[in-house]
Write a protein that holds these residues in place. Structure first.
Motif, PDB file in Angstrom:
ATOM      1  N   MET A   1       0.833  -1.193   0.000  1.00 50.98           N
ATOM      2  CA  MET A   1       0.000   0.000   0.000  1.00 50.98           C
ATOM      3  C   MET A   1       0.880   1.260   0.000  1.00 50.98           C
ATOM      4  SD  MET A   1      -3.251  -0.721  -0.040  1.00 50.98           S
ATOM      5  CE  MET A   1      -4.366  -2.099   0.240  1.00 50.98           C
ATOM      6  N   PHE A   2       0.441   2.275  -0.715  1.00 53.16           N
ATOM      7  CA  PHE A   2       1.156   3.536  -0.719  1.00 53.16           C
ATOM      8  C   PHE A   2       0.885   4.344   0.547  1.00 53.16           C
ATOM      9  CE2 PHE A   2       2.669   2.919  -4.867  1.00 53.16           C
ATOM     10  CZ  PHE A   2       1.660   2.385  -5.633  1.00 53.16           C
ATOM     11  N   PHE A   3      -0.353   4.256   1.001  1.00 57.44           N
ATOM     12  CA  PHE A   3      -0.766   5.001   2.186  1.00 57.44           C
ATOM     13  C   PHE A   3      -1.414   4.035   3.172  1.00 57.44           C
ATOM     14  CE2 PHE A   3      -1.069   7.786  -1.535  1.00 57.44           C
ATOM     15  CZ  PHE A   3      -0.200   8.791  -1.169  1.00 57.44           C
ATOM     16  N   GLU A   4      -1.499   4.445   4.422  1.00 51.46           N
ATOM     17  CA  GLU A   4      -2.102   3.594   5.443  1.00 51.46           C
ATOM     18  C   GLU A   4      -3.605   3.438   5.227  1.00 51.46           C
ATOM     19  OE1 GLU A   4      -1.148   4.958   9.315  1.00 51.46           O
ATOM     20  OE2 GLU A   4       1.019   4.665   9.063  1.00 51.46           O
ATOM     21  N   LEU A  10      -7.321   3.365  -2.671  1.00 48.85           N
ATOM     22  CA  LEU A  10      -8.319   3.076  -3.700  1.00 48.85           C
ATOM     23  C   LEU A  10      -8.583   4.296  -4.566  1.00 48.85           C
ATOM     24  CD1 LEU A  10     -10.313   1.037  -4.875  1.00 48.85           C
ATOM     25  CD2 LEU A  10     -12.013   1.860  -3.206  1.00 48.85           C
ATOM     26  N   THR A  11      -8.671   5.451  -3.916  1.00 50.70           N
ATOM     27  CA  THR A  11      -8.907   6.700  -4.657  1.00 50.70           C
ATOM     28  C   THR A  11      -7.771   6.987  -5.626  1.00 50.70           C
ATOM     29  OG1 THR A  11     -10.138   7.616  -2.790  1.00 50.70           O
ATOM     30  CG2 THR A  11      -9.318   9.176  -4.431  1.00 50.70           C
ATOM     31  N   VAL A  12      -6.520   6.789  -5.152  1.00 47.38           N
ATOM     32  CA  VAL A  12      -5.357   7.026  -6.011  1.00 47.38           C
ATOM     33  C   VAL A  12      -5.372   6.088  -7.210  1.00 47.38           C
ATOM     34  CG1 VAL A  12      -2.842   6.858  -6.145  1.00 47.38           C
ATOM     35  CG2 VAL A  12      -3.911   7.950  -4.177  1.00 47.38           C
ATOM     36  N   ILE A  13      -5.687   4.800  -6.949  1.00 42.14           N
ATOM     37  CA  ILE A  13      -5.721   3.814  -8.043  1.00 42.14           C
ATOM     38  C   ILE A  13      -6.795   4.190  -9.063  1.00 42.14           C
ATOM     39  CG2 ILE A  13      -6.278   1.415  -8.615  1.00 42.14           C
ATOM     40  CD1 ILE A  13      -4.964   0.640  -5.928  1.00 42.14           C
ATOM     41  N   ILE A  14      -7.983   4.569  -8.576  1.00 44.10           N
ATOM     42  CA  ILE A  14      -9.072   4.948  -9.480  1.00 44.10           C
ATOM     43  C   ILE A  14      -8.672   6.157 -10.318  1.00 44.10           C
ATOM     44  CG2 ILE A  14     -11.414   5.873  -9.586  1.00 44.10           C
ATOM     45  CD1 ILE A  14     -12.066   4.118  -7.153  1.00 44.10           C
ATOM     46  N   VAL A  15      -8.050   7.146  -9.677  1.00 42.84           N
ATOM     47  CA  VAL A  15      -7.621   8.348 -10.398  1.00 42.84           C
ATOM     48  C   VAL A  15      -6.596   7.989 -11.474  1.00 42.84           C
ATOM     49  CG1 VAL A  15      -6.352  10.523 -10.188  1.00 42.84           C
ATOM     50  CG2 VAL A  15      -8.146   9.962  -8.544  1.00 42.84           C
TER      51      VAL A  15
END
Length: 461
Positions: A1-4, A10-15
Motif C-alpha cells: 500500500m502507498f498510504f495507510e 483506492l482513490t489514487v488507483i481509481i484516479v
C-alpha cells in the motif's frame, strides 16, 4: 500500500486508471492541430465522430458536412473514436494519393483475411497486401470472360403495367442477369437467397456490420458472420455445377488468388462462394441502387426520358451514356472511399505528414455535387456529359489501381437494363412516389431504403 488508508489508496488507483484511460482515448485529439489542418472539436470516447456513432448522421452525411464546412481547404481533419481521419477534399490530391502514391494507401485497413466468415476471408474487397494483388489478378481474369451483351430481358419485364415497386422489378431482372453470368440458367435460388441475406437490415446485422467496418479485429476475434455463414447444401450443389466454378478452375483464379499455405483451409467451392458473395455485395446491390435512382430521376424528368428513348430507338446510345454518367455522378454507389496509410507519408506540395494507420476518407458524393466542378450540381442534367467535362473530378468507380474491378461489366449491365426498360415502358411518378429519394448508408455503400413506387406504362408502337 502507498498510504495507510485503504480508501486513499483506492482513490489514487481509481484516479490513475481514469487518467490512463483518458490519455488513451484522447491521445490523438491534437493530431490535426499540430499539422495545421482544420478540424472539429473532439469528445472523449467519440472523437469528432459522435453524430455518426449516435445515429444522428450517417457516415456519408458526416463526411459531406466536413467537406462543406471547409470550402477553401484541400484537407479537413476528423477523429473516428480515437483514430485520426483525413478528409481529402481536393480531386488532385485524391488522384495523387490513391493513384500516384498508391503504395502508401493500398489498404482499406480491415484485415479480415483470417475471418471465420467464408464470404470475407477470400474476398477481394477486404484483402490487403500480397493477397489483394493475387486476388485482383484472379478476379480480373474472371470478369474479363463475363461480358454481358445486349440481351432480351422481356421475360423478366413481361406483364408489367401500372404502379410497381421498382426495386422488385429490377431484382427480377438482375436475378436473371447474375444467374446467367455466374450460376446456371435454371437455378436462380442461390442468387435470390444471397441477395436477400446481403440486404438484411436487422438490428443484429447492423451491429455486426458496424463491428466489421469499424472494429474488424473484434469481428474476427468473436468469429462473427454478416452474410449467411457457411454455404448451405443447396448452395454447394448449385455452385458445383455453376459457370463460376468452371471459370475458377479453368482460369486458375483459385491458384492465383490463394497462396499455397492457405489452401489447406480453403477449397474451390468455398472460394467460389466467397467470389459469388463479392459479386452480390459489390455488384448486384450497387447496380440495384444506381438503376433505382436513375429510373426515379427519369420519371421526374419526362423530357430527358423522351430524349433517351428516342436515342435508343435509333440505335444510338450516346444520350443513354450521358444519362448513366449523370446518375453515377449524383448517386455513386460508394459515396465515401476509405483507405489506410500503410507507412509514413508526406504530401509533396506541403509539409503535411501522415503517420502509419491514419485513415483517409474520400468524399466522392460531395465532390460530385460541388458547384466548383459542376454547374447547378444538384440538378439532374445529362446534357453536361454531352459536352467536355473534367474527368479528374469524376470517379464513381474509385481511383487508382484499387478502383472497381467490375467497372466495365457493371456499366454494360446498367446500360442493357436501362435500354430494355426504356424501349418498352414510359416511366412516370404515381401517388405513392416519394418527393425525394430516401437514401441511407449500408455496409460501405448506399441503398434506397424504402420501396419506390413508379408507374410503368407500356410504350405503344
Amino acid at each position: 500500500m502507498f498510504f495507510e488508508s485503504f480508501l486513499l489508496n483506492l482513490t489514487v488507483i481509481i484516479v490513475l486508471v481514469v487518467a490512463l484511460i483518458f490519455d488513451y482515448v484522447t491521445k490523438f485529439f491534437s493530431y490535426w492541430y499540430i499539422r495545421h489542418i482544420p478540424y472539429k472539436t473532439c469528445v472523449p470516447f467519440f472523437g469528432s465522430d459522435y453524430h455518426r456513432v449516435l445515429g444522428i448522421r450517417s457516415n456519408t452525411d458526416e463526411v459531406n458536412k466536413f467537406y462543406n464546412d471547409y470550402p477553401k481547404e484541400k484537407f479537413a481533419g476528423a477523429v473516428k473514436s480515437r483514430i485520426p481521419d483525413l478528409i481529402v477534399r481536393d480531386p488532385e490530391a485524391v488522384k495523387r494519393m490513391l493513384s500516384t502514391d498508391f503504395a502508401n494507401f493500398h489498404s482499406r485497413g480491415l484485415g479480415l483475411d483470417k475471418s471465420q466468415d467464408v464470404c470475407l476471408r477470400n474476398n477481394l474487397f477486404y484483402a490487403d497486401g500480397e493477397k489483394w494483388t493475387l486476388l485482383r489478378q484472379g478476379v480480373e481474369s474472371l470478369v474479363k470472360d463475363m461480358e454481358w451483351g445486349k440481351r432480351d430481358l422481356n421475360e423478366c419485364l413481361s406483364g408489367t403495367n401500372g404502379d410497381v415497386i421498382v426495386q422488385h422489378l429490377l431484382s427480377k431482372v438482375l436475378d436473371f442477369i447474375f444467374r446467367d453470368l455466374l450460376v446456371d440458367d435454371t437455378d436462380a435460388a442461390v442468387i435470390t437467397s444471397l441477395t436477400s441475406a446481403a440486404q438484411n437490415r436487422s438490428l443484429a446485422g447492423k451491429f455486426k456490420t458496424y463491428l466489421k467496418n469499424v472494429f474488424p479485429s473484434l469481428y474476427e476475434l468473436f468469429g462473427l458472420k454478416t452474410l449467411v455463414g457457411e454455404p448451405s447444401k443447396e448452395t454447394v450443389r448449385a455452385l458445383q455445377h455453376s459457370k463460376l466454378l468452371e471459370k475458377i478452375k479453368s482460369g486458375s483464379v483459385f491458384q492465383m488468388g490463394i497462396k499455397e499455405k492457405d489452401r489447406r483451409n480453403t477449397n474451390e467451392t468455398d472460394f467460389a462462394f466467397s467470389t459469388l458473395a463479392m459479386f452480390v455485395n459489390e455488384g448486384y446491390i450497387p447496380c440495384l441502387y444506381l438503376l433505382t435512382s436513375m429510373f426515379y430521376d427519369l420519371a421526374k424528368h419526362p423530357e430527358v426520358q423522351k430524349k433517351v428513348r428516342q436515342s435508343v430507338s435509333n440505335n444510338d446510345d450516346k444520350y443513354l451514356d450521358a444519362v448513366i454518367k449523370e446518375s453515377l455522378r449524383l448517386h455513386p454507389s460508394y459515396s465515401v472511399i476509405s483507405r489506410q496509410c500503410v507507412k509514413m507519408y508526406q504530401y509533396p506540395e506541403n509539409k503535411l505528414v501522415i503517420d502509419k494507420k491514419i485513415t483517409l476518407s474520400i468524399p466522392v458524393e460531395a465532390i460530385h455535387r460541388d458547384e466548383t466542378y459542376y454547374e447547378k450540381p444538384t440538378v439532374f442534367n445529362p446534357e453536361r456529359f454531352l459536352m467536355n467535362y473534367d474527368a479528374n473530378n469524376y470517379f464513381p468507380f474509385g481511383v487508382g489501381p484499387r478502383k472497381c474491378v467490375g467497372e466495365n461489366l457493371a456499366y454494360q449491365i446498367i446500360a442493357d437494363v436501362a435500354r430494355n426498360v426504356l424501349t418498352h415502358y414510359e416511366i412516370q411518378p404515381c401517388d405513392r412516389t416519394p418527393k425525394s429519394l430516401p437514401v441511407s448508408d449500408f455496409n460501405f455503400g448506399r441503398i434506397v431504403d424504402q420501396d419506390i413506387w413508379l408507374r410503368f406504362k407500356p410504350v405503344t408502337s
